[in-house]
Design a protein around this motif. Structure first.
Motif, PDB file in Angstrom:
ATOM      1  N   GLN A  95       0.821  -1.206   0.000  1.00 14.45           N
ATOM      2  CA  GLN A  95       0.000   0.000   0.000  1.00 14.45           C
ATOM      3  C   GLN A  95       0.859   1.262   0.000  1.00 14.45           C
ATOM      4  N   VAL A  96       1.907   1.265   0.811  1.00 17.59           N
ATOM      5  CA  VAL A  96       2.815   2.416   0.844  1.00 17.59           C
ATOM      6  C   VAL A  96       3.560   2.532  -0.481  1.00 17.59           C
ATOM      7  N   LEU A  97       3.997   1.391  -1.019  1.00 17.50           N
ATOM      8  CA  LEU A  97       4.697   1.392  -2.307  1.00 17.50           C
ATOM      9  C   LEU A  97       3.834   2.024  -3.393  1.00 17.50           C
ATOM     10  N   VAL A  98       2.560   1.661  -3.419  1.00 22.07           N
ATOM     11  CA  VAL A  98       1.663   2.142  -4.465  1.00 22.07           C
ATOM     12  C   VAL A  98       1.264   3.587  -4.243  1.00 22.07           C
ATOM     13  N   LEU A 128      13.022  -6.354  -9.010  1.00 24.04           N
ATOM     14  CA  LEU A 128      12.728  -5.351 -10.033  1.00 24.04           C
ATOM     15  C   LEU A 128      12.997  -3.940  -9.533  1.00 24.04           C
ATOM     16  N   TRP A 129      12.802  -3.716  -8.241  1.00 30.09           N
ATOM     17  CA  TRP A 129      13.126  -2.408  -7.667  1.00 30.09           C
ATOM     18  C   TRP A 129      14.627  -2.142  -7.772  1.00 30.09           C
ATOM     19  N   LEU A 130      15.430  -3.164  -7.517  1.00 31.30           N
ATOM     20  CA  LEU A 130      16.887  -3.001  -7.575  1.00 31.30           C
ATOM     21  C   LEU A 130      17.366  -2.636  -8.977  1.00 31.30           C
ATOM     22  N   VAL A 131      16.666  -3.133  -9.994  1.00 29.52           N
ATOM     23  CA  VAL A 131      17.092  -2.834 -11.369  1.00 29.52           C
ATOM     24  C   VAL A 131      16.281  -1.695 -11.971  1.00 29.52           C
ATOM     25  N   ASP A 132      15.569  -0.950 -11.116  1.00 25.45           N
ATOM     26  CA  ASP A 132      14.818   0.242 -11.530  1.00 25.45           C
ATOM     27  C   ASP A 132      13.775  -0.091 -12.602  1.00 25.45           C
ATOM     28  N   ALA A 133      13.086  -1.220 -12.428  1.00 28.05           N
ATOM     29  CA  ALA A 133      12.079  -1.631 -13.403  1.00 28.05           C
ATOM     30  C   ALA A 133      10.706  -1.816 -12.761  1.00 28.05           C
ATOM     31  N   LEU A 134      10.547  -1.289 -11.551  1.00 29.91           N
ATOM     32  CA  LEU A 134       9.283  -1.479 -10.842  1.00 29.91           C
ATOM     33  C   LEU A 134       8.348  -0.303 -11.114  1.00 29.91           C
ATOM     34  N   THR A 135       7.225  -0.576 -11.773  1.00 29.39           N
ATOM     35  CA  THR A 135       6.220   0.432 -12.079  1.00 29.39           C
ATOM     36  C   THR A 135       4.863  -0.067 -11.586  1.00 29.39           C
ATOM     37  N   LEU A 136       3.851   0.798 -11.635  1.00 27.04           N
ATOM     38  CA  LEU A 136       2.520   0.378 -11.209  1.00 27.04           C
ATOM     39  C   LEU A 136       1.997  -0.816 -12.019  1.00 27.04           C
ATOM     40  N   PRO A 137       2.120  -0.804 -13.365  1.00 25.72           N
ATOM     41  CA  PRO A 137       1.673  -1.984 -14.110  1.00 25.72           C
ATOM     42  C   PRO A 137       2.435  -3.256 -13.726  1.00 25.72           C
TER      43      PRO A 137
END
Length: 412
Positions: free
Chosen positions: A33-36, A95-104
């Motif tokens: 929830q915080v992430l989003v 995915l966060w570590l490789v800067d690929a984390l998005t909402l989709p």
């Protein structure tokens, strides 16, 4: 007494796996929830879409998972679905570590986790009646709820603290680890599950099994109103939960740690409700206990909708979450124990999975509707919409034969 089920070693291992998984889920719920909301800066409508992603698989997989559970041994399905969820959840920090984390991407990961949880929960709820006798199902479900609510009480507060220290993406690791531990514990459950005879698996046969499960549920004089009332409740709860995160974090001005503490009060109430569930079920009957549990929700969310953006308002939110949890704690053990006790073993998978599938489909509708209502009308009006739906759910039970149902009913 609620301790009856703990006399069975197989149930103790099953309960340990369930409670461990609930602890991880409680921690990661806050983290996601915080992430989003704060890290990826989602709008209320986007929050609704992400919340819907995890439950969307129930809309088209749930009934088929029930057919599968009724055709195979339930323990292996439970073990491997736990393990696969652990692997899927690892994708978020990686995915966060490789800067690929998005909402989709978050929505996609949650969709996969949700699909695996369809299989897990269908197997879990249908496996329980093989671990304890029918007379101990109420106490077994109460014990599970007690473990769940202890996790729900401590998990959100710990989750908020972990998010503050290591960040939301890495806090999700806790859920992955507990899923892995749950797989190990379930693998150690000792139970005789003889191999089932092979059955035809043509599309017509599978659809026939699905139809048989649906007919059993929605033609049953007490399971039918139970199912319908829970469907309505899940729409209302999804509307409330979708609106509550931005309501608490933005409109009420709660910090991450304070938000986690407020959510933890749900667990406090849930523990109280679960501790009283057996006594309520035996004194009021299964139906009366369900009515008591459902009645708590509209009162609680109505109080939350009226809370001012002050310290006193934050206290009101905490008290409201206690009442929300109390209602769920009383109702859940009684409704699960009752429907498991009146359903023949050969229909357990389809009964549990079909109801859960419909509930989660309703949750998808509620999450999407809640996000839209919150964005168009505001967060407080969205909470009042949820209140109205909770009232309708309670009325369905009160106006049906379920109101007088008792736990000593025999399977149909």
């Amino acid at each position: 007494m609620s301790g009856e089920a703990m006399r069975y070693p197989a149930f103790v291992r099953y309960w340990t796996a369930s409670t461990t998984g609930s602890f991880g889920t409680a921690v990661s719920t806050v983290a996601i929830q915080v992430l989003v909301v704060q890290v990826l800066v989602a709008t209320p409508a986007e929050v609704g879409v992400v919340n819907a992603a995890r439950v969307l698989p129930y809309a088209f997989l749930g009934v088929f998972a029930g057919v599968l559970v009724d055709r195979v041994r339930r323990k292996p399905m439970l073990v491997w679905s736990n393990a696969a969820q652990a692997v899927a959840l690892l994708a978020i920090p990686v995915l966060w570590l490789v800067d690929a984390l998005t909402l989709p991407v978050v929505a996609a990961v949650l969709f996969v986790v949700g699909a695996l949880s369809v299989l897990e929960m269908a197997a879990r709820q249908s496996f329980l009646p093989r671990l304890v006798p029918r007379g101990a199902l109420l106490s077994a479900n109460a014990r599970i709820d007690q473990g769940d609510t202890v996790a729900l009480t401590s998990g959100p507060a710990l989750g908020g603290g972990m998010v503050a220290v290591i960040g939301a993406p890495f806090t999700v690791l806790a859920d992955a680890l507990t899923c892995a531990l749950g797989a190990v514990m379930n693998a150690r459950v000792r139970v005789e599950e003889p191999a089932l005879p092979r059955r035809p698996s043509t599309p017509a046969d599978v659809l026939g099994d699905v139809a048989a499960g649906i007919r059993f549920i929605y033609r049953h004089r007490t399971i039918a109103p139970h199912a319908i009332s829970t469907h309505i409740w899940f729409v209302g709860n999804a509307v409330a939960v979708t609106a509550f995160a931005p309501f608490a974090l933005r409109e009420m001005g709660l910090g991450v740690v304070a938000y986690g503490i407020v959510l933890a009060f749900t667990g406090v109430g849930g523990l109280l409700g679960a501790l009283l569930a057996v006594k309520a079920g035996r004194r009021l009957g299964a139906g009366g206990a369900m009515v008591l549990g459902y009645a708590a929700a509209p009162v609680a969310w109505g109080c939350a909708a009226l809370a001012p953006p002050t310290v006193a308002g934050a206290v009101v939110l905490g008290a409201a979450q206690v009442l929300v949890g109390f209602g769920m704690g009383v109702e859940n053990a009684n409704s699960l124990g009752y429907r498991q006790s009146v359903t023949p073993d050969e229909l357990q998978g389809r009964m549990n999975a079909t109801i859960r599938s419909a509930n989660r489909t309703c949750a998808v509708v509620g999450a999407l509707a809640g996000g839209i209502v919150a964005q168009l009308l505001g967060l407080r009006p969205a909470l009042w919409v949820a209140v109205a739906l909770f009232v309708v759910a309670a009325v369905v039970v009160v106006g049906s034969p379920l109101r007088t149902a008792r736990h000593d009913s025999r399977p149909d």
